[in-house]
Design a protein around this motif. Structure first.
Motif, PDB file in Angstrom:
ATOM      1  N   GLN A 266      25.403  19.905   7.542  1.00 31.23           N
ATOM      2  CA  GLN A 266      26.158  21.099   7.909  1.00 31.23           C
ATOM      3  C   GLN A 266      27.455  21.187   7.102  1.00 31.23           C
ATOM      4  OE1 GLN A 266      24.663  23.177   9.818  1.00 31.23           O
ATOM      5  NE2 GLN A 266      23.032  21.823  10.537  1.00 31.23           N
ATOM      6  N   ARG A 267      28.093  22.340   7.180  1.00 29.26           N
ATOM      7  CA  ARG A 267      29.374  22.526   6.497  1.00 29.26           C
ATOM      8  C   ARG A 267      30.379  21.471   6.974  1.00 29.26           C
ATOM      9  NH1 ARG A 267      34.244  25.222   7.306  1.00 29.26           N
ATOM     10  NH2 ARG A 267      35.197  26.037   5.383  1.00 29.26           N
ATOM     11  N   ARG A 268      31.088  20.872   6.024  1.00 28.80           N
ATOM     12  CA  ARG A 268      32.044  19.786   6.257  1.00 28.80           C
ATOM     13  C   ARG A 268      31.354  18.528   6.793  1.00 28.80           C
ATOM     14  NH1 ARG A 268      35.302  23.087   9.498  1.00 28.80           N
ATOM     15  NH2 ARG A 268      35.641  21.311  10.907  1.00 28.80           N
ATOM     16  N   GLY A 269      30.074  18.408   6.548  1.00 30.41           N
ATOM     17  CA  GLY A 269      29.348  17.201   6.925  1.00 30.41           C
ATOM     18  C   GLY A 269      29.393  16.165   5.812  1.00 30.41           C
ATOM     19  N   LEU A 270      29.542  14.912   6.190  1.00 30.78           N
ATOM     20  CA  LEU A 270      29.613  13.802   5.240  1.00 30.78           C
ATOM     21  C   LEU A 270      28.464  12.837   5.488  1.00 30.78           C
ATOM     22  CD1 LEU A 270      31.112  12.045   3.092  1.00 30.78           C
ATOM     23  CD2 LEU A 270      32.400  11.048   4.998  1.00 30.78           C
ATOM     24  N   LEU A 271      27.597  12.696   4.489  1.00 21.66           N
ATOM     25  CA  LEU A 271      26.534  11.685   4.534  1.00 21.66           C
ATOM     26  C   LEU A 271      27.175  10.362   4.158  1.00 21.66           C
ATOM     27  CD1 LEU A 271      23.455  11.183   4.838  1.00 21.66           C
ATOM     28  CD2 LEU A 271      23.252  11.615   2.387  1.00 21.66           C
ATOM     29  N   LEU A 272      27.239   9.448   5.118  1.00 23.85           N
ATOM     30  CA  LEU A 272      28.046   8.239   4.972  1.00 23.85           C
ATOM     31  C   LEU A 272      27.540   7.331   3.842  1.00 23.85           C
ATOM     32  CD1 LEU A 272      28.559   7.422   8.751  1.00 23.85           C
ATOM     33  CD2 LEU A 272      30.258   8.305   7.150  1.00 23.85           C
ATOM     34  N   PRO A 273      28.441   6.527   3.275  1.00 21.75           N
ATOM     35  CA  PRO A 273      28.067   5.646   2.153  1.00 21.75           C
ATOM     36  C   PRO A 273      26.966   4.667   2.545  1.00 21.75           C
ATOM     37  CG  PRO A 273      30.454   5.773   2.389  1.00 21.75           C
ATOM     38  CD  PRO A 273      29.874   6.432   3.599  1.00 21.75           C
ATOM     39  N   SER A 274      25.979   4.540   1.669  1.00 21.18           N
ATOM     40  CA  SER A 274      24.879   3.592   1.869  1.00 21.18           C
ATOM     41  C   SER A 274      24.239   3.300   0.532  1.00 21.18           C
ATOM     42  CB  SER A 274      23.840   4.169   2.842  1.00 21.18           C
ATOM     43  OG  SER A 274      23.193   5.286   2.264  1.00 21.18           O
ATOM     44  N   PHE A 275      23.400   2.287   0.510  1.00 23.77           N
ATOM     45  CA  PHE A 275      22.626   1.997  -0.701  1.00 23.77           C
ATOM     46  C   PHE A 275      21.234   1.569  -0.300  1.00 23.77           C
ATOM     47  CE2 PHE A 275      25.010  -1.843   0.353  1.00 23.77           C
ATOM     48  CZ  PHE A 275      24.064  -2.841   0.296  1.00 23.77           C
ATOM     49  N   SER A 276      20.330   1.574  -1.272  1.00 23.81           N
ATOM     50  CA  SER A 276      18.917   1.305  -0.999  1.00 23.81           C
ATOM     51  C   SER A 276      18.416   0.186  -1.889  1.00 23.81           C
ATOM     52  CB  SER A 276      18.092   2.577  -1.230  1.00 23.81           C
ATOM     53  OG  SER A 276      16.701   2.314  -1.144  1.00 23.81           O
ATOM     54  N   ASN A 277      17.318  -0.430  -1.473  1.00 25.29           N
ATOM     55  CA  ASN A 277      16.689  -1.479  -2.269  1.00 25.29           C
ATOM     56  C   ASN A 277      15.829  -0.927  -3.397  1.00 25.29           C
ATOM     57  OD1 ASN A 277      14.924  -0.478  -0.229  1.00 25.29           O
ATOM     58  ND2 ASN A 277      13.542  -2.188  -0.588  1.00 25.29           N
ATOM     59  N   ALA A 278      15.750   0.401  -3.517  1.00 29.91           N
ATOM     60  CA  ALA A 278      14.883   1.020  -4.522  1.00 29.91           C
ATOM     61  C   ALA A 278      15.632   2.131  -5.241  1.00 29.91           C
ATOM     62  CB  ALA A 278      13.626   1.582  -3.862  1.00 29.91           C
TER      63      ALA A 278
END
Length: 487
Positions: free
Chosen positions: A87-99
């Motif tokens: 949504q507007r002003r939504g932040l997908l939080l920091p993460s990382f993946s194994n791939a």
């Protein structure tokens, strides 16, 4: 003297190039071999189905949806597919993946940041006036961080395995992303499951909505232990990584007090993975001219300036000016590979963006060296997929929001519906190659007439019609066949 100076300069440039290349290989895990070998997965494809997401997790400022990782077609391709609606002003939080991951921006605009290890914080400011999202005369202290990229509809983002990244919606509409994790890539040293490691948030706080499709009877027959194992492997079954450490260790590591150490563990946070930012997210952002030059492709790579810390991670494939194949009555196709986005060479992925006009056709073709995962952006189409021994494994309609895997060497034909058809295809090779079965550059065109005559028991005129009646290359218009027009 001039010769000695030129020789010295050449040696310096050679050393610089190899040093930059070594850094790039360090962050991406890419070796000197010409191509990585993918993990082998079993492909027992007898029947394909166009799939929609099987699990939904609602967060404070958005929604995350997962396709079933147990579906045979995704297991065959060795990939994992996810869709985020921010949504507007939504932040997908920091993460990382194994791939390694490819992300396609289906709709909206936003900001993307990636924290590449060992690189300096090249975005620096002493005042608030240079912060994106700052309002009024409010002052802030000094901030330093790595590069932040503006993203928009049609962009594809490439994220190597283990690189932490975040995305923020600074637009007025929803930001919709589809991301593919290549779990069969050799950069993944764990297992065939896509694992997400969160640096913030508490995914357990998200509200889960399940909609497993076409497997109700199968799920009822699963044992309790199997269902428990699936829950443990659920993409949202854990908290952020700091939660597993003792707060005293965290306090000592960051040189902070215990109270702050406990807060970054987010144990009581119920917002989920996508959180709402109060006011606006304030980050450093330069003038937009540099971003404009990158998006329009005015800059060119010479192998020296794109170093470990200046990796170009995005490329827009929706711009009609970047079209590779175009038919004014059929549509257009834009390819993204390691030639126009060099980082793809190191994560061994590529993509294709297609637009098919009403009732137009894509020539029957097959992918020679990769699997292809098709995501429908808009419209609808009828697809047929044929495997070995002429077995039809899919014959049906695909529509917006659905995904379908076409395994390597399986032939596929696409015919757009009345609303047209737009798709993005993620491919498991950095230089994916297709081989058309009809059209000007097809297998049939390359075969001698006498081979066709004897192979199909047809006469010479029929063989010539089979070879030459389609002068188009990949995209076919919906007009009548050429031999009918000439007769």
């Amino acid at each position: 003297m001039a010769y000695s100076s030129l020789l010295y300069l050449s040696i310096c440039l050679l050393v610089l190039f190899h040093g930059c290349r070594a850094q790039l290989e360090q962050v991406t895990g890419r070796s000197q071999r010409p191509q990585q070998q993918r993990f082998q997965t079993e492909c027992r494809i007898n029947n394909l189905n166009a799939q929609e997401p099987a699990q939904r997790f609602e967060a404070e400022a958005g929604l995350t949806e997962y396709w079933s990782p147990n579906d045979e077609q995704f297991r065959c391709a060795g990939v994992d597919l996810v869709r985020h609606t921010i949504q507007r002003r939504g932040l997908l939080l920091p993460s990382f993946s194994n791939a390694p991951t490819l992300i396609y921006v289906v709709q909206g605009r936003g900001l993307h940041g990636a924290a590449i290890p060992g690189c300096a914080e090249t975005f620096q400011s002493e005042s608030s006036s240079q912060f994106r999202g700052d309002q009024g005369s409010q002052r802030r202290g000094r901030d330093l961080h790595q590069k932040v990229r503006q993203i928009r509809e049609g962009d594809i983002l490439a994220v190597p395995a283990g690189i932490a990244h975040w995305i923020y919606n600074d637009g007025e509409s929803q930001l919709i992303l589809v991301e593919l994790h290549d779990t069969s890539n050799q950069a993944n040293q764990l297992d065939e499951n896509a694992r997400r490691f969160y640096l913030a948030g508490n995914p357990r706080g998200q509200r889960r909505r399940e909609s497993w499709q076409g497997s109700r009877s199968r799920s009822q027959s699963r044992s309790r232990s199997q269902r428990q194992e699936e829950r443990e492997r659920s993409p949202q079954s854990g908290s952020n990584m700091f939660n597993g450490f003792d707060e005293e260790f965290l306090a000592e590591s960051f040189n902070i007090d215990n109270e702050l150490a406990m807060r970054i563990q987010n144990r009581d946070d119920q917002r989920g993975r996508i959180v709402l930012v109060e006011d606006e997210l304030r980050v450093l952002s330069p003038q937009s001219r540099g971003e404009e030059r990158e998006e329009r492709g005015w800059d060119r790579d010479n192998g020296v300036e794109e170093t470990f810390c200046t990796l170009r991670l995005k490329h827009n494939v929706a711009d009609p000016q970047r079209t590779d194949v175009y038919n004014e009555r059929g549509g257009r196709i834009t390819s993204l590979n390691s030639l126009n986005l060099p980082i793809l060479r190191y994560i061994q992925l590529s993509a294709e963006r297609g637009v098919l006009y009403r009732n137009a056709l894509v020539a029957p073709l097959y992918n020679m060296n990769c699997h292809s995962v098709i995501y429908v952006i808009r419209g609808n189409a009828r697809l047929q997929v044929v495997g070995e021994n002429g077995q039809n494994v899919f014959d049906g309609e695909v529509r917006e929001g659905q995904a379908l895997t076409v395994p390597q060497n399986f032939a596929v034909i696409k015919k757009a519906g009345n609303q047209g058809f737009e798709w993005v295809a993620f491919k498991t090779n950095d230089n994916a190659k297709t081989n058309p079965l009809a059209g000007r550059f097809s297998v049939m065109r390359a075969l001698p007439e006498d081979v066709l005559i004897n192979a199909y028991r047809i006469d010479r005129e029929e063989a010539r019609r089979l070879k030459y009646n389609r002068d188009e290359t990949t995209l076919f218009s919906s007009e009548s066949f050429g031999w009918q027009r000439r007769n």
